[in-house]
Design an enzyme around this catalytic site. Sequence first.
Site, PDB file in Angstrom:
ATOM      1  N   LYS A  32     -63.219  46.567 138.501  1.00 25.63           N
ATOM      2  CA  LYS A  32     -64.262  45.548 138.325  1.00 25.63           C
ATOM      3  C   LYS A  32     -63.671  44.293 137.664  1.00 25.63           C
ATOM      4  O   LYS A  32     -62.554  44.338 137.147  1.00 25.63           O
ATOM      5  CB  LYS A  32     -65.386  46.119 137.457  1.00 25.63           C
ATOM      6  CG  LYS A  32     -64.927  46.550 136.070  1.00 25.63           C
ATOM      7  CD  LYS A  32     -65.990  47.359 135.336  1.00 25.63           C
ATOM      8  CE  LYS A  32     -65.458  47.823 133.992  1.00 25.63           C
ATOM      9  NZ  LYS A  32     -66.412  48.709 133.310  1.00 25.63           N
ATOM     10  N   ARG A 130     -77.537  52.113 126.590  1.00 24.37           N
ATOM     11  CA  ARG A 130     -77.636  50.944 127.467  1.00 24.37           C
ATOM     12  C   ARG A 130     -78.304  51.427 128.760  1.00 24.37           C
ATOM     13  O   ARG A 130     -79.515  51.473 128.838  1.00 24.37           O
ATOM     14  CB  ARG A 130     -76.248  50.343 127.726  1.00 24.37           C
ATOM     15  CG  ARG A 130     -75.578  49.813 126.447  1.00 24.37           C
ATOM     16  CD  ARG A 130     -74.324  49.011 126.746  1.00 24.37           C
ATOM     17  NE  ARG A 130     -73.449  49.685 127.722  1.00 24.37           N
ATOM     18  CZ  ARG A 130     -72.260  49.253 128.070  1.00 24.37           C
ATOM     19  NH1 ARG A 130     -71.772  48.146 127.560  1.00 24.37           N
ATOM     20  NH2 ARG A 130     -71.535  49.915 128.955  1.00 24.37           N
ATOM     21  N   TYR A 258     -54.401  18.755 117.448  1.00 28.70           N
ATOM     22  CA  TYR A 258     -55.776  18.462 117.045  1.00 28.70           C
ATOM     23  C   TYR A 258     -56.073  19.003 115.658  1.00 28.70           C
ATOM     24  O   TYR A 258     -55.730  20.142 115.333  1.00 28.70           O
ATOM     25  CB  TYR A 258     -56.764  19.090 118.036  1.00 28.70           C
ATOM     26  CG  TYR A 258     -56.796  18.398 119.366  1.00 28.70           C
ATOM     27  CD1 TYR A 258     -57.173  17.065 119.484  1.00 28.70           C
ATOM     28  CD2 TYR A 258     -56.447  19.092 120.523  1.00 28.70           C
ATOM     29  CE1 TYR A 258     -57.201  16.429 120.721  1.00 28.70           C
ATOM     30  CE2 TYR A 258     -56.476  18.468 121.768  1.00 28.70           C
ATOM     31  CZ  TYR A 258     -56.856  17.138 121.853  1.00 28.70           C
ATOM     32  OH  TYR A 258     -56.884  16.514 123.072  1.00 28.70           O
ATOM     33  N   MET A 312     -56.328  22.481 125.527  1.00 28.04           N
ATOM     34  CA  MET A 312     -56.704  22.923 126.871  1.00 28.04           C
ATOM     35  C   MET A 312     -55.480  23.191 127.738  1.00 28.04           C
ATOM     36  O   MET A 312     -55.443  24.149 128.505  1.00 28.04           O
ATOM     37  CB  MET A 312     -57.594  21.864 127.536  1.00 28.04           C
ATOM     38  CG  MET A 312     -58.233  22.333 128.825  1.00 28.04           C
ATOM     39  SD  MET A 312     -59.199  21.050 129.628  1.00 28.04           S
ATOM     40  CE  MET A 312     -60.541  20.820 128.478  1.00 28.04           C
TER      41      MET A 312
END
Length: 368
Positions: A32, A130, A258, A312
């Site tokens: 998955k 669940r 940063y 990023m």
Amino acid sequence: MRTITIKPEALTHNLTQAKQRAPNAKVLAMVKANAYGHGVAMVLPALQQADGIGVATIDEALEARQLGWHKTIGLVEGAFSADEWQTAITHDISCVIHHAPQLDWALRLLPPTDSAAGVVWLKYNTGMNRLGFDDNAIVKAAQRLHDAGYQLILTTHFANADDRSHPLNAIQIQRFSDMLNHLQSHVSPDIQGSLCNSAGLVNFPEHHNDWVRPGIMLYGSSPIIDQSAEDLNLQPAMEFCAQIMAIQTVKAGEGIGYGSRWIAQQDTKTALVSIGYGDGYPRVISDDAYVCVIDTTNHSSHACPVRGRVAMDMIVIDLSAVPVDVALDSTVVLWGSSPTVDEVASHAGTIGYELLCRLSQRPTRKLG
Ligand SMILES: *Cc1c(COP(=O)(O)O)cnc(C)c1O
């Protein structure tokens, strides 16, 4: 250059490890979430020895069929609508049934005899709280599905299997085996059982039942809190790499990146590496995090701390402790054999599963 290299030999090795630990069970290899970020198309050829694969959505199931997977596909959350149930029948997909609406679809829309969709995984809530039926509902559901001609696999999921001594494990195991016995004697002796994810497979060898469902261990990340992948003889199936794109010296007292989060205590030789949170490298990484720079001249590998904020598209690493002259273009291993994805995850306050699944589309994926 930002690359994710998938290692078919490691996947096959890890699957073999799972099979050796569970010699009497069938293996549903969990693929998955795009095979835990590795890419389904990349991993399926290496998982041919699995008895089936497990996915979470009908789209993942259809993708695997399109890629030519002919054996069992287990849809672990089941169909989300009657239409999806019908699609599952059309493509011979075995679904979990965990609540009343799914039961209704299954009783209303019957698969042809001999279809793999005639095998259903009936989900029992043993304490995870669940998905799944409770004690009363599951007996009725099992009876009705059996009467309608379905073959049943009673299934449940551990909440704490990564921690062998957690008291809920024994409770879940007991509830599961009591219910399996009850259904086998009152509904059908042919009902099978499936209890274990990777952690259960490793920690509870007496409870493998008919099917085990390993996921994370196939990818070479440890499912157990106090044992490493290496302890368990698992090999990393992914190597995540980037490249040094600039080298510079930061003066004592100057900050990096940063927020100027890291301040150089002395003049510090640093490298910019072409990776960031845009690729899936975690921004929340702690000051203990490191990467490994590969020196291509002699293939030695040097651990270098990550300095300042992850951006990023780039990170800065500290070369001060590297004894050799690092070349521009050098390969930097973000995770693989060292550091492992589990080490990076612990430095990011998360687990290997999340880092693997969060990788973006930007890095080039290849087989290696
Ligand atoms: C994802 C999943 C697994 C595999 O879990 P791992 O911890 O990755 O081994 C097993 N069973 C079910 C129902 C799952 O959803």
